[in-house]
Design an enzyme around this catalytic site. Structure first.
Site, mmCIF file in Angstrom:
data_model
loop_
_atom_site.group_PDB
_atom_site.id
_atom_site.type_symbol
_atom_site.label_atom_id
_atom_site.label_comp_id
_atom_site.label_asym_id
_atom_site.label_seq_id
_atom_site.Cartn_x
_atom_site.Cartn_y
_atom_site.Cartn_z
ATOM 1 N N ASN A 173 148.577 54.728 47.152
ATOM 2 C CA ASN A 173 149.328 55.363 46.071
ATOM 3 C C ASN A 173 149.858 56.714 46.537
ATOM 4 O OD1 ASN A 173 147.230 57.377 45.604
ATOM 5 N ND2 ASN A 173 146.058 55.714 44.658
ATOM 6 N N ASP A 191 142.449 50.755 42.100
ATOM 7 C CA ASP A 191 141.679 49.945 41.159
ATOM 8 C C ASP A 191 141.555 48.491 41.612
ATOM 9 O OD1 ASP A 191 141.335 52.087 39.389
ATOM 10 O OD2 ASP A 191 143.292 51.738 38.481
ATOM 11 N N LYS A 213 149.287 39.221 61.074
ATOM 12 C CA LYS A 213 150.412 39.818 60.355
ATOM 13 C C LYS A 213 151.113 38.784 59.487
ATOM 14 C CE LYS A 213 154.815 42.202 61.104
ATOM 15 N NZ LYS A 213 155.773 42.718 62.110
ATOM 16 N N LYS A 232 139.160 57.999 28.380
ATOM 17 C CA LYS A 232 138.589 57.858 29.720
ATOM 18 C C LYS A 232 137.351 58.729 29.879
ATOM 19 C CE LYS A 232 139.948 58.131 34.618
ATOM 20 N NZ LYS A 232 141.077 58.411 35.562
ATOM 21 N N LYS A 262 133.633 57.056 30.579
ATOM 22 C CA LYS A 262 133.021 57.236 31.897
ATOM 23 C C LYS A 262 131.999 58.366 31.939
ATOM 24 C CE LYS A 262 136.967 55.085 34.117
ATOM 25 N NZ LYS A 262 137.883 55.021 35.266
#
Length: 402
Positions: free
Chosen positions: A208, A277, A287, A338, A342
């Protein structure tokens, strides 16, 4: 960083004097007022005019010059100094100060001052390792004087070894950190930073846009404030701050394992990383090749990665856990949900669609929400300043618990 601070820079006679000129320039860029004291030996290498031009102040050298007013120079400099920095610091000057000798303006100012004294030694390896020099440095350290470790490298004399003066940028960072409050001494803080990666085949991976800049800024601030810092870093080119333990990881599962190594013995876990995630259900051993035909599509099946934050949120005892939420909409709602799910003590949320608040920027715009329902919005600021705010909140929680 150093606005309204007066740094008295003692420049002694050694070839590293040329670095001291760069040091003055870098201190001025941090808005410090720099007063330079040169020894007679230093003036044999670089003229006082060089330091006068860079510092925008007269250079001080002669302790016995005629007084123009009642401002006795060595007392005045001693009183106005927030820090006295001696760079380069020769064996001669270190020895004089260690033994109470005040025979020039610099050593006299040191004797008359109650400010923090910092030495940046620079000398030949044999001199630096000489038992007498070591004894003098140890004596000064025991008295509260501070030393910036010299580098190992090629010296002016042609030898290779220890004794090369630290780089000006590192010295400036040390000086800046000397003004930071030391409210986290004795605390062990684990910080995760950067993105994780998940391989698709031997040459490709998914990741990311996280840069790790926030986590690295928090790590540096925590170390400056006296904490023992373990930085668990994902894939980022950032250079870790000095004086911390760094654990490099790649995948989300590696990051989970690394946090697990330190969690039971830490006081604080700051989860500023952006672990993936999901990961591919199967990693191709070779490959993945394009198939002929423009309409062909590649399908990859994914499975859930472990949720690191949730896992340790369930396991925590006395630890403080700080979470992060990078959102694109419904910021407060999603962040609060969240945090509760958590078991965070507080959460740092940002809307990555806002200019200056996304990934890979030097700045951020954050909202901090705690488990008691308090919510504070902060304007655009550098990530270093965000780090200070986060650690101020951590420090207050720790104080209230003790």
């Amino acid at each position: 960083m150093l606005r309204d601070k007066t740094i008295v820079l003692g420049v002694t006679g050694g070839i590293a004097v040329y670095k001291a000129a760069d040091l003055v320039s870098k201190l001025k860029k941090q808005n410090a007022n720099v007063e330079v004291i040169m020894t007679e030996g230093a003036a044999n290498f670089v003229t006082p005019l060089t330091f006068q031009s860079l510092s925008h102040n007269l250079v001080h050298m002669d302790m016995f010059k005629e007084l123009k007013n009642y401002d006795i120079e060595h007392i005045s400099l001693a009183q106005k100094a927030d820090v006295i920095l001696i760079a380069p610091a020769t064996a001669n000057t270190i020895g004089k100060i260690a033994n109470g000798i005040a025979d020039n303006l610099l050593t006299t100012v040191v004797m008359a001052s109650k400010a923090k004294i910092i030495f940046a030694p620079a000398m030949n390896t044999a001199m630096y390792q000489n038992p007498i020099v070591k004894e003098n440095m140890d004596k000064l350290k025991n008295l509260g004087y501070e030393f910036i470790q010299p580098q190992t490298g090629l010296l002016a004399c042609g030898d290779y070894g220890e004794g090369k003066m630290a780089e000006p940028a590192d010295i400036v960072e040390y000086v800046i950190s000397s003004f930071v409050k030391k409210d986290l001494i004795g605390r062990r803080i684990v910080i995760t930073a950067g993105p994780t990666i998940e391989p698709l085949d031997p040459v490709r991976y998914m990741t990311n846009f996280s840069s790790g800049k926030t986590g690295y800024s928090i790590a540096k601030e925590a170390a400056d404030r006296g904490a023992e810092v373990i930085l668990i870093s994902g894939n980022t080119p950032l250079i870790p701050p000095k004086g911390i333990e760094v654990v490099n990881v790649k995948t989300t599962r590696e990051m989970l394992d690394a946090v697990g190594e330190y969690f039971d013995t830490c006081h604080v876990l700051i989860k500023s990383a952006a672990p993936l995630d999901y990961r591919p259900k199967t990693v191709s051993p070779i490959k993945i090749k394009k198939k002929p035909g423009e309409q062909d599509e590649l399908t990859i099946d994914y499975i859930r990665n472990p949720d690191i934050a949730a896992y340790f949120g369930k396991r925590k005892k006395e630890q403080i856990i700080v979470g992060f939420a990078a959102e694109t909409n419904n910021l407060s709602e999603y962040a609060t949900e969240k945090m509760k799910k958590k078991n965070f003590d507080f959460i740092v949320a940002n809307d990555v669609t806002q200019e200056g608040a996304g990934f890979k920027t030097e700045t951020n715009i954050v909202t901090i929400i705690d488990k008691d329902g308090n919510s504070n919005d902060y304007p655009l600021m550098h990530k270093k300043d965000v780090a200070k705010i986060i650690l101020d909140k951590v420090s207050n929680i720790l104080k209230n618990r003790s």
